[in-house]
Design a protein around this motif. Structure first.
Motif, PDB file in Angstrom:
ATOM      1  N   LEU A 224       0.942  -1.167  -0.058  1.00 12.00           N
ATOM      2  CA  LEU A 224       0.083  -0.063  -0.189  1.00 12.00           C
ATOM      3  C   LEU A 224       0.852   1.066  -0.023  1.00 12.00           C
ATOM      4  N   HIS A 225       2.211   1.059   0.278  1.00 16.00           N
ATOM      5  CA  HIS A 225       3.035   2.398  -0.021  1.00 16.00           C
ATOM      6  C   HIS A 225       3.628   2.408  -1.204  1.00 16.00           C
ATOM      7  N   ARG A 226       3.242   1.628  -2.140  1.00 18.44           N
ATOM      8  CA  ARG A 226       3.714   1.938  -3.462  1.00 18.44           C
ATOM      9  C   ARG A 226       2.830   2.721  -4.353  1.00 18.44           C
ATOM     10  N   ASP A 227       3.590   3.337  -5.264  1.00 17.42           N
ATOM     11  CA  ASP A 227       2.638   4.017  -6.302  1.00 17.42           C
ATOM     12  C   ASP A 227       1.790   3.321  -7.093  1.00 17.42           C
TER      13      ASP A 227
ATOM     14  N   ASN B   1      -2.669   4.575  -4.982  1.00 20.30           N
ATOM     15  CA  ASN B   1      -1.725   5.522  -4.222  1.00 20.30           C
ATOM     16  C   ASN B   1      -2.637   5.732  -2.910  1.00 20.30           C
ATOM     17  N   ALA B   2      -2.554   4.612  -2.279  1.00 19.19           N
ATOM     18  CA  ALA B   2      -3.356   4.634  -0.855  1.00 19.19           C
ATOM     19  C   ALA B   2      -2.846   5.873   0.071  1.00 19.19           C
ATOM     20  N   HIS B   3      -1.554   5.734   0.385  1.00 20.03           N
ATOM     21  CA  HIS B   3      -0.999   6.664   1.050  1.00 20.03           C
ATOM     22  C   HIS B   3      -0.537   8.100   0.899  1.00 20.03           C
ATOM     23  N   VAL B   4      -0.814   8.387  -0.440  1.00 16.15           N
ATOM     24  CA  VAL B   4      -0.521   9.660  -0.902  1.00 16.15           C
ATOM     25  C   VAL B   4      -1.242  10.648  -0.166  1.00 16.15           C
ATOM     26  N   GLY B   5      -0.777  11.915   0.379  1.00 14.78           N
ATOM     27  CA  GLY B   5      -1.403  12.775   1.217  1.00 14.78           C
ATOM     28  C   GLY B   5      -1.952  13.827   0.323  1.00 14.78           C
ATOM     29  N   LEU B   6      -3.098  14.064   0.382  1.00 13.69           N
ATOM     30  CA  LEU B   6      -4.032  15.165  -0.416  1.00 13.69           C
ATOM     31  C   LEU B   6      -4.848  15.763   0.605  1.00 13.69           C
ATOM     32  N   PRO B   7      -5.192  16.977  -0.001  1.00 11.79           N
ATOM     33  CA  PRO B   7      -6.405  17.722   0.987  1.00 11.79           C
ATOM     34  C   PRO B   7      -7.761  16.999   0.932  1.00 11.79           C
ATOM     35  N   PRO B   8      -8.043  16.648   2.187  1.00 17.74           N
ATOM     36  CA  PRO B   8      -9.363  15.829   2.289  1.00 17.74           C
ATOM     37  C   PRO B   8     -10.654  16.755   2.161  1.00 17.74           C
TER      38      PRO B   8
ATOM     39  N   VAL C 118      -3.622  17.542   5.157  1.00 19.73           N
ATOM     40  CA  VAL C 118      -3.623  16.580   4.085  1.00 19.73           C
ATOM     41  C   VAL C 118      -3.956  15.267   5.001  1.00 19.73           C
ATOM     42  N   SER C 119      -4.667  14.391   4.252  1.00 17.46           N
ATOM     43  CA  SER C 119      -5.040  13.058   4.684  1.00 17.46           C
ATOM     44  C   SER C 119      -4.648  11.987   3.404  1.00 17.46           C
ATOM     45  N   SER C 120      -5.224  10.982   3.475  1.00 16.76           N
ATOM     46  CA  SER C 120      -4.968   9.917   2.458  1.00 16.76           C
ATOM     47  C   SER C 120      -6.313   8.951   2.282  1.00 16.76           C
ATOM     48  N   ALA C 121      -6.083   8.423   1.220  1.00 19.37           N
ATOM     49  CA  ALA C 121      -7.354   7.342   0.920  1.00 19.37           C
ATOM     50  C   ALA C 121      -7.298   6.314   1.998  1.00 19.37           C
ATOM     51  N   TYR C 122      -6.173   5.916   2.442  1.00 22.60           N
ATOM     52  CA  TYR C 122      -6.087   4.696   3.534  1.00 22.60           C
ATOM     53  C   TYR C 122      -6.647   5.253   4.816  1.00 22.60           C
ATOM     54  N   ASP C 123      -6.199   6.465   5.340  1.00 24.49           N
ATOM     55  CA  ASP C 123      -6.606   7.291   6.554  1.00 24.49           C
ATOM     56  C   ASP C 123      -7.997   7.458   6.615  1.00 24.49           C
ATOM     57  N   LEU C 124      -8.682   7.931   5.426  1.00 22.86           N
ATOM     58  CA  LEU C 124      -9.818   8.120   5.509  1.00 22.86           C
ATOM     59  C   LEU C 124     -10.868   6.896   5.533  1.00 22.86           C
ATOM     60  N   ALA C 125     -10.368   5.821   5.075  1.00 20.10           N
ATOM     61  CA  ALA C 125     -11.060   4.719   5.301  1.00 20.10           C
ATOM     62  C   ALA C 125     -10.928   4.004   6.722  1.00 20.10           C
TER      63      ALA C 125
ATOM     64  N   VAL D 211      -4.262  -6.653  -0.095  1.00 16.89           N
ATOM     65  CA  VAL D 211      -3.133  -5.901  -0.361  1.00 16.89           C
ATOM     66  C   VAL D 211      -2.688  -5.350   0.858  1.00 16.89           C
ATOM     67  N   GLY D 212      -3.346  -5.310   2.086  1.00 18.53           N
ATOM     68  CA  GLY D 212      -3.251  -4.537   3.177  1.00 18.53           C
ATOM     69  C   GLY D 212      -4.074  -4.890   4.111  1.00 18.53           C
ATOM     70  N   SER D 213      -3.813  -4.050   5.216  1.00 15.65           N
ATOM     71  CA  SER D 213      -4.945  -3.888   6.357  1.00 15.65           C
ATOM     72  C   SER D 213      -5.403  -2.637   6.977  1.00 15.65           C
ATOM     73  N   LEU D 214      -6.769  -2.417   7.301  1.00 14.77           N
ATOM     74  CA  LEU D 214      -6.982  -1.099   8.043  1.00 14.77           C
ATOM     75  C   LEU D 214      -6.687  -1.150   9.656  1.00 14.77           C
ATOM     76  N   GLU D 215      -6.258  -2.342  10.200  1.00 15.54           N
ATOM     77  CA  GLU D 215      -5.996  -2.629  11.507  1.00 15.54           C
ATOM     78  C   GLU D 215      -4.701  -1.475  11.892  1.00 15.54           C
ATOM     79  N   PRO D 216      -4.921  -1.103  13.077  1.00 17.54           N
ATOM     80  CA  PRO D 216      -3.703  -0.606  13.590  1.00 17.54           C
ATOM     81  C   PRO D 216      -2.299  -1.153  13.520  1.00 17.54           C
ATOM     82  N   PRO D 217      -1.227  -0.765  13.324  1.00 15.37           N
ATOM     83  CA  PRO D 217       0.162  -1.561  13.156  1.00 15.37           C
ATOM     84  C   PRO D 217       0.114  -2.173  14.556  1.00 15.37           C
ATOM     85  N   ARG D 218       0.876  -3.427  14.613  1.00 11.78           N
ATOM     86  CA  ARG D 218       1.093  -4.048  15.871  1.00 11.78           C
ATOM     87  C   ARG D 218       2.791  -4.308  15.897  1.00 11.78           C
ATOM     88  N   THR D 219       3.388  -4.804  16.990  1.00 14.12           N
ATOM     89  CA  THR D 219       4.787  -5.066  17.261  1.00 14.12           C
ATOM     90  C   THR D 219       5.348  -6.097  16.327  1.00 14.12           C
ATOM     91  N   ARG D 220       6.201  -5.999  15.771  1.00 10.80           N
ATOM     92  CA  ARG D 220       6.762  -7.108  14.940  1.00 10.80           C
ATOM     93  C   ARG D 220       7.323  -8.122  15.703  1.00 10.80           C
TER      94      ARG D 220
END
Length: 392
Positions: free
Chosen positions: A51-54, A91-98, A206-213, A333-342
């Motif tokens: 999700l961090h890839r273009d 472009n899930a993590h691209v910062g754009l005006p929300p 800014v926000s992103s498509a990922y964050d808004l979801a 291709v990813g998750s909306l869950e908050p990150p956890r410890t590796r």
């Protein structure tokens, strides 16, 4: 040839490791081993970096439907609200005006801190800094309103005047922005920078498509948020007494056309809101959700580049249609869950202190459970696989 017990144990452990990696080790003859392809997996954990890839990120399985062809948004995402799995994104993590989709984070932050019932008398100071050209619900200084009506002004009319009043009740504009920023980080939404809680264009916001979801998904878990977000229309007080009781009302309508069907935009079956927005810098933005056959999907669309004012709704419609057809037929291709410890770099030792813990799936920093066989293997091959998982 007779294999010693220690050799048999190593081969057995290597076989379990390889099975977790997608191959099966089968003996070809005494003392030799060859690899055979394993049957296809029914599911696969996502690559945390995708999700961090273009560009478009999609992991189709056999028979999965093709993505819609006419998507022009600078960024978009479609996800399962229940599991949090992201089905596809661009472009899930691209910062754009929300624009006013930022009000989702405002509501997530202020709703839990403010009384759900009761009244508030609006002051001149609370309305003094509402931005020029803002969308308004029509609050008047000196008038007393039910708190619930103020929230209807936020969700339906996208009223920046209502946001300013509620932010003042929440400790002030700057404190509300700071609390929103902290709430975003707590949810794992790291692309969002809050400057103006109402979504009004501001330098650096800014926000992103990922964050808004992420915000939309968290909001649906709050019954009041979900109820306000799904309202198509409501009466709003035009005049009130000291207890906030209206002497007359006027109607307000949700600005999300997929919900109301206004302006020739067809309603979407099963839609449950959430929030749309527009500013000159942000263009048209939308985070929305729909429920069908027991499944709830989220779609975010930010700034379509063609198709006019209502393209944001049609692109969201196309993504939701695709998502319902693709659910269970694509790998996430990813998750909306908050990150956890590796997971720890140390491999568990058989019979050692961590052996019991290794029986449960280890958690990755994406919140997904990695197969225990990948983390409980033997020797150099097992360590290499663990390192590969952690880098992905």
């Amino acid at each position: 040839m007779t294999l010693s017990p220690s050799v048999r144990r190593r081969l057995s452990c290597a076989a379990a490791l390889a099975a977790g990696a997608g191959v099966v080790l089968m003996p070809a003859s005494a003392g030799t081993v060859r690899a055979e392809p394993a049957p296809p997996r029914a599911a696969a954990p996502p690559d945390p970096g995708l999700l961090h890839r273009d560009g478009v990120q999609l992991r189709p399985r056999e028979g999965s439907p093709a993505l819609p062809e006419d998507l022009s948004a600078l960024s978009w995402l479609v996800a399962d609200a229940g599991s949090g799995e992201v089905l596809a994104a661009h472009n899930a993590h691209v910062g754009l005006p929300p624009a006013s989709t930022m009000k989702t984070l405002f509501a997530l932050t202020a709703l839990p801190r403010l009384p759900r019932a009761g009244t508030h008398t609006v002051t001149e100071a609370e309305l003094a800094d509402v931005g020029e050209g803002s969308s308004l619900v029509g609050l008047d200084a000196g008038r007393t309103y039910q708190v619930a009506d103020l929230w209807k002004g936020v969700f339906l009319s996208s009223g920046n005047d209502a946001v300013h009043v509620l932010a003042a009740m929440n400790g002030g504009w700057a404190e509300t922005a700071a609390r929103m920023q902290a709430r975003a980080r707590a949810l794992g939404a790291r692309d969002t920078h809050v400057v103006s809680p109402d979504g009004y264009d501001a330098e650096g916001q800014v926000s992103s498509a990922y964050d808004l979801a992420v915000f939309g998904r968290a909001g649906l878990a709050d019954p009041d948020f979900a109820r306000y977000a799904a309202l198509t229309d409501a009466p709003f007080p035009g005049d009130t007494d000291a207890e906030g009781r209206p002497s007359w009302t006027y109607g307000i309508e949700n600005t999300n056309r997929l919900l109301t069907g206004e302006d020739g935009v067809g309603t979407y079956p099963g839609l449950i809101g959430i929030k749309n927005g527009y500013t000159s810098e942000a263009g048209y933005t939308l985070v929305t959700a729909a429920r069908r056959d027991g499944r709830t999907l989220l779609a975010t669309v930010m700034n379509p580049q063609r198709g006019g004012a209502f393209a944001v709704y049609e692109e969201a419609r196309a993504l939701l249609d695709w998502g319902f057809a693709a659910a269970g037929r694509v790998y996430p291709v990813g998750s909306l869950e908050p990150p956890r410890t590796r997971p720890s770099r140390a491999l568990p030792q058989a019979g050692g202190p961590s052996a019991a813990a290794s029986a449960s799936p280890a958690q990755s920093h994406t919140g997904y459970a990695w197969p225990a066989a990948l983390l409980a293997g033997a020797g150099v091959a097992g360590a290499a696989l663990v390192r590969k998982v952690k880098r992905s």
